[in-house]
Write a protein that holds these residues in place. Structure first.
Motif, mmCIF file in Angstrom:
data_model
loop_
_atom_site.group_PDB
_atom_site.id
_atom_site.type_symbol
_atom_site.label_atom_id
_atom_site.label_comp_id
_atom_site.label_asym_id
_atom_site.label_seq_id
_atom_site.Cartn_x
_atom_site.Cartn_y
_atom_site.Cartn_z
ATOM 1 N N ASN A 4 54.649 -132.853 28.460
ATOM 2 C CA ASN A 4 53.362 -132.168 28.609
ATOM 3 C C ASN A 4 53.500 -130.766 29.193
ATOM 4 O O ASN A 4 52.695 -129.885 28.902
ATOM 5 N N ASN A 5 54.522 -130.522 30.021
ATOM 6 C CA ASN A 5 54.740 -129.167 30.510
ATOM 7 C C ASN A 5 55.102 -128.245 29.346
ATOM 8 O O ASN A 5 54.627 -127.105 29.272
ATOM 9 N N GLY A 6 55.900 -128.773 28.419
ATOM 10 C CA GLY A 6 56.217 -128.004 27.216
ATOM 11 C C GLY A 6 54.989 -127.771 26.359
ATOM 12 O O GLY A 6 54.830 -126.698 25.745
ATOM 13 N N GLY A 7 54.085 -128.771 26.328
ATOM 14 C CA GLY A 7 52.830 -128.590 25.600
ATOM 15 C C GLY A 7 51.998 -127.461 26.178
ATOM 16 O O GLY A 7 51.400 -126.653 25.444
ATOM 17 N N ASP A 8 51.958 -127.350 27.535
ATOM 18 C CA ASP A 8 51.267 -126.232 28.177
ATOM 19 C C ASP A 8 51.876 -124.909 27.726
ATOM 20 O O ASP A 8 51.161 -123.928 27.467
ATOM 21 N N GLY A 9 53.205 -124.887 27.654
ATOM 22 C CA GLY A 9 53.884 -123.667 27.217
ATOM 23 C C GLY A 9 53.548 -123.302 25.790
ATOM 24 O O GLY A 9 53.387 -122.111 25.462
ATOM 25 N N LEU A 10 53.415 -124.287 24.914
ATOM 26 C CA LEU A 10 53.064 -124.021 23.513
ATOM 27 C C LEU A 10 51.650 -123.464 23.401
ATOM 28 O O LEU A 10 51.381 -122.572 22.584
ATOM 29 N N VAL A 11 50.721 -123.999 24.206
ATOM 30 C CA VAL A 11 49.359 -123.460 24.218
ATOM 31 C C VAL A 11 49.387 -122.000 24.655
ATOM 32 O O VAL A 11 48.760 -121.123 24.035
ATOM 33 N N LEU A 12 50.113 -121.711 25.712
ATOM 34 C CA LEU A 12 50.229 -120.331 26.190
ATOM 35 C C LEU A 12 50.813 -119.431 25.113
ATOM 36 O O LEU A 12 50.275 -118.338 24.849
ATOM 37 N N ALA A 13 51.907 -119.869 24.499
ATOM 38 C CA ALA A 13 52.554 -119.046 23.470
ATOM 39 C C ALA A 13 51.592 -118.753 22.330
ATOM 40 O O ALA A 13 51.544 -117.624 21.803
ATOM 41 N N ARG A 14 50.818 -119.754 21.927
ATOM 42 C CA ARG A 14 49.851 -119.551 20.830
ATOM 43 C C ARG A 14 48.828 -118.475 21.200
ATOM 44 O O ARG A 14 48.516 -117.590 20.390
ATOM 45 N N HIS A 15 48.288 -118.542 22.409
ATOM 46 C CA HIS A 15 47.294 -117.547 22.835
ATOM 47 C C HIS A 15 47.923 -116.155 22.938
ATOM 48 O O HIS A 15 47.280 -115.149 22.594
ATOM 49 N N LEU A 16 49.160 -116.092 23.410
ATOM 50 C CA LEU A 16 49.835 -114.803 23.490
ATOM 51 C C LEU A 16 50.045 -114.200 22.105
ATOM 52 O O LEU A 16 49.853 -112.994 21.894
ATOM 53 N N ILE A 17 50.424 -115.043 21.159
ATOM 54 C CA ILE A 17 50.631 -114.578 19.772
ATOM 55 C C ILE A 17 49.326 -114.065 19.182
ATOM 56 O O ILE A 17 49.265 -112.979 18.583
ATOM 57 N N LEU A 18 48.254 -114.836 19.361
ATOM 58 C CA LEU A 18 46.954 -114.434 18.816
ATOM 59 C C LEU A 18 46.446 -113.141 19.450
ATOM 60 O O LEU A 18 45.681 -112.388 18.831
ATOM 61 N N ALA A 19 46.872 -112.875 20.702
ATOM 62 C CA ALA A 19 46.447 -111.643 21.384
ATOM 63 C C ALA A 19 47.351 -110.458 21.053
ATOM 64 O O ALA A 19 47.132 -109.353 21.560
ATOM 65 N N GLY A 20 48.366 -110.699 20.221
ATOM 66 C CA GLY A 20 49.198 -109.588 19.763
ATOM 67 C C GLY A 20 50.407 -109.288 20.617
ATOM 68 O O GLY A 20 51.020 -108.219 20.472
ATOM 69 N N TYR A 21 50.796 -110.189 21.503
ATOM 70 C CA TYR A 21 51.973 -109.952 22.332
ATOM 71 C C TYR A 21 53.251 -110.252 21.557
ATOM 72 O O TYR A 21 53.237 -110.966 20.538
ATOM 73 N N SER A 22 54.345 -109.710 22.051
ATOM 74 C CA SER A 22 55.664 -109.930 21.447
ATOM 75 C C SER A 22 56.261 -111.200 22.038
ATOM 76 O O SER A 22 56.746 -111.198 23.175
ATOM 77 N N VAL A 23 56.202 -112.297 21.302
ATOM 78 C CA VAL A 23 56.534 -113.624 21.844
ATOM 79 C C VAL A 23 57.622 -114.297 21.022
ATOM 80 O O VAL A 23 57.570 -114.289 19.778
ATOM 81 N N LYS A 24 58.586 -114.870 21.710
ATOM 82 C CA LYS A 24 59.544 -115.783 21.100
ATOM 83 C C LYS A 24 59.382 -117.132 21.797
ATOM 84 O O LYS A 24 59.395 -117.216 23.027
ATOM 85 N N THR A 25 59.238 -118.183 21.010
ATOM 86 C CA THR A 25 59.021 -119.518 21.571
ATOM 87 C C THR A 25 60.233 -120.391 21.269
ATOM 88 O O THR A 25 60.764 -120.363 20.151
ATOM 89 N N TYR A 26 60.661 -121.157 22.264
ATOM 90 C CA TYR A 26 61.839 -122.016 22.125
ATOM 91 C C TYR A 26 61.478 -123.429 22.567
ATOM 92 O O TYR A 26 60.717 -123.622 23.528
ATOM 93 N N VAL A 27 62.040 -124.415 21.875
ATOM 94 C CA VAL A 27 61.892 -125.809 22.283
ATOM 95 C C VAL A 27 63.238 -126.276 22.830
ATOM 96 O O VAL A 27 64.246 -126.275 22.112
ATOM 97 N N VAL A 28 63.244 -126.633 24.107
ATOM 98 C CA VAL A 28 64.466 -127.109 24.762
ATOM 99 C C VAL A 28 64.579 -128.599 24.457
ATOM 100 O O VAL A 28 63.947 -129.438 25.098
ATOM 101 N N ASN A 29 65.386 -128.916 23.482
ATOM 102 C CA ASN A 29 65.414 -130.258 22.897
ATOM 103 C C ASN A 29 66.395 -131.159 23.658
ATOM 104 O O ASN A 29 67.461 -131.498 23.173
#
Length: 517
Positions: free
Chosen positions: A58-83
């Motif tokens: 769920n902490n990773g899920g919080d990060g994915l929500v954040l990354a999505r909002h950052l992308i939609l706002a036009g920020y330069s974002v790279k998202t990684y899944v620590v598997n």
């Protein structure tokens, strides 16, 4: 402010979804959006590379929500899944699908050190790998990732808690913990932010409100609370305009030995400056002239011995007695303390050599009045309760000692913790300037003075620790950390009291100016 346990946090999330009629993914959306709002307010669209590292819970899920909002706002974002496992939480998977719908730059799957990205010093790292549910050691390659974060020197923002920290125990290896520049913690701060062994992993923290159920927040009892201005304000006792010194009690400060009369002077001054009506100092004969000359407001009783306390005997009827500052551990002093404790029913505050004598003569503990206050520094605490394996073990030993002997313990430190029974009262004031000779004597005095004024022992201790730290916080603005001495802290007690009623500075609203520009 309450500090909820891991189990209480989970219960709060569950109750919130039930009572508000929402899904757990909606609560996760709130959390991620709050982090986005915090970042967006500060970044204002700045095109700094942001690396969001998400775990698979769920902490990773919080990060994915954040990354999505950052992308939609036009920020330069790279998202990684620590598997780090094949097991994924349901809400993580839902938000993994959602982020793929807003960008062609899908999250990068990481499974070894070969997958680590380049991170520049001016980049931003968001740590959303592990949350409060971590219950096992971190895999070696994930530890290497955290070291990669650290060596980059990039600003690192942790979500809820620095990854690798447990809520209820000290981690096995420091290399398995993220060193966060800042932590945004949901609902409440975490106990690990205040303990010496774990506080080092976040330089600053802030609490974000994600709208947990109000009834749960208000009615749930916790075993730990943070003490700030709004927690001590209800404790404060205002003075009646027709009161006189007799209404505020009489403190007796017993201590001192040849070369250590200053400790009694500091404790006595602190007691009177805290607001008690009268102070009497009980000291060896050698200190009479020094005390009378340096602190004329005090009355003085001297022992028959020139250099030590050998017989604690007095005709006055004090409201409270402080024992131990500068007292020494001469065999005659030990005997005097034992005899005194056998016949005493007056509330006590015991510090310094008083504690050292108790530690070596634990049969004396059964002679203490209920809710006696003990204010040991770390080595004195160790002598009293025994050695501990880590900070959590220390707290458990302190709780057990408090319950067994019905005493109040102050564990001094950067965040001094008052322990009574199972409760922890974590102080929010104070600074490194208090690491100076005599500051403990001042704390003994202020607690003693508050008990004298009619505060119960626990309230006096919690309030006294707060005022002691707040005085130092105000004084350090004039003296700095290095030049602060114990006497300065006493001089600023008045400012600490006045600060209780000081209104926050109004925040200037520049909204219209921003719109025009």
């Amino acid at each position: 402010m309450k500090i909820f346990s891991k189990e209480q946090i989970y219960e709060g999330d569950k109750l919130t979804t039930e009572r508000q009629g929402i899904h757990s993914t909606d609560l996760m959306e709130r959390a991620g959006e709050q982090i986005f709002n915090w970042m967006h307010l500060r970044m204002q669209g700045a095109q700094v590379p942001i690396h969001v590292f998400c775990g698979i819970g769920n902490n990773g899920g919080d990060g994915l929500v954040l990354a999505r909002h950052l992308i939609l706002a036009g920020y330069s974002v790279k998202t990684y899944v620590v598997n780090y496992s094949h097991k994924r939480s349901k809400d993580f998977l839902i938000n993994y699908d959602r982020i793929k719908n807003v960008t062609k730059d899908w999250p990068i799957l990481m499974e070894s050190e070969e997958d680590f990205p380049m991170i520049a010093q001016d980049d931003i790292i968001v740590d959303a790998v592990f949350g409060v549910g971590l219950n096992r050691p971190v895999a070696n390659w994930v530890q290497a990732l955290f070291r990669h974060f650290k060596t980059s020197n990039a600003f690192t923002l942790s979500i809820d808690i620095p990854s690798g920290l447990y809520l209820d125990k000290t981690p096995e290896h420091e290399s398995g913990i993220v060193n966060a520049s800042y932590t945004l913690s949901f609902t409440c701060p975490k106990l690990v932010f205040f303990l010496p062994e774990t506080a080092q992993f976040t330089k600053q923290w802030e609490v974000l409100d994600i709208g947990l159920d109000a009834e749960f927040m208000q009615t749930t009892q916790t075993d730990a609370v943070i003490i700030g201005k709004y927690e001590v304000l209800p404790i404060y006792k205002p003075r009646d305009p027709f009161s006189h010194k007799g209404h505020f009690g009489h403190c007796l400060v017993v201590g001192g030995s040849y070369g250590k009369i200053g400790a009694v002077i500091l404790a006595s001054r602190a007691a009177l400056s805290s607001g008690c009506g009268l102070v009497t100092s009980y000291i060896p004969k050698c200190g009479y002239t020094a005390l009378q000359a340096s602190f004329p407001e005090a009355m003085v009783i001297t022992d028959n011995d020139e250099n030590h306390i050998t017989d604690i005997h007095f005709e006055i009827a004090p409201s409270v007695i402080a024992v131990g500052v500068g007292m020494g551990t001469d065999y005659k002093t030990i005997s005097a303390l034992e005899n005194f404790l056998k016949h005493n029913n007056t509330p006590l505050v015991i510090d310094a050599d008083g504690i050292n004598i108790l530690a070596k003569n634990q049969s004396f503990l059964k002679l203490l009045p209920k809710q006696t206050v003990l204010t040991p520094h770390p080595k004195e605490l160790e002598r009293l309760i025994g050695k501990w394996s880590d900070d959590f073990d220390k707290l458990e030993k302190a709780k057990a000692f408090s319950k067994k002997h019905d005493v109040i313990l102050v564990i001094k430190g950067a965040h001094s913790i008052t322990v009574y029974g199972n409760m922890l009262y974590i102080n929010s004031t104070g600074n490194p300037g208090l690491a100076t000779a005599g500051s403990g004597d001042v704390l003994t005095g202020i607690i003693t003075g508050l008990i004298s004024q009619g505060y119960d022992a626990l309230s006096a201790t919690v309030f006294g620790v707060y005022l002691h730290g707040k005085s130092a916080d105000i004084a350090v603005e004039d003296y700095g950390y290095q030049s602060l001495i114990a006497s300065h802290v006493i001089e600023y007690f008045g400012a600490a009291y006045l600060d209780l009623f000081k209104q926050p500075e109004p925040v200037e609203d520049n909204t219209e100016n921003k719109k025009e520009s």
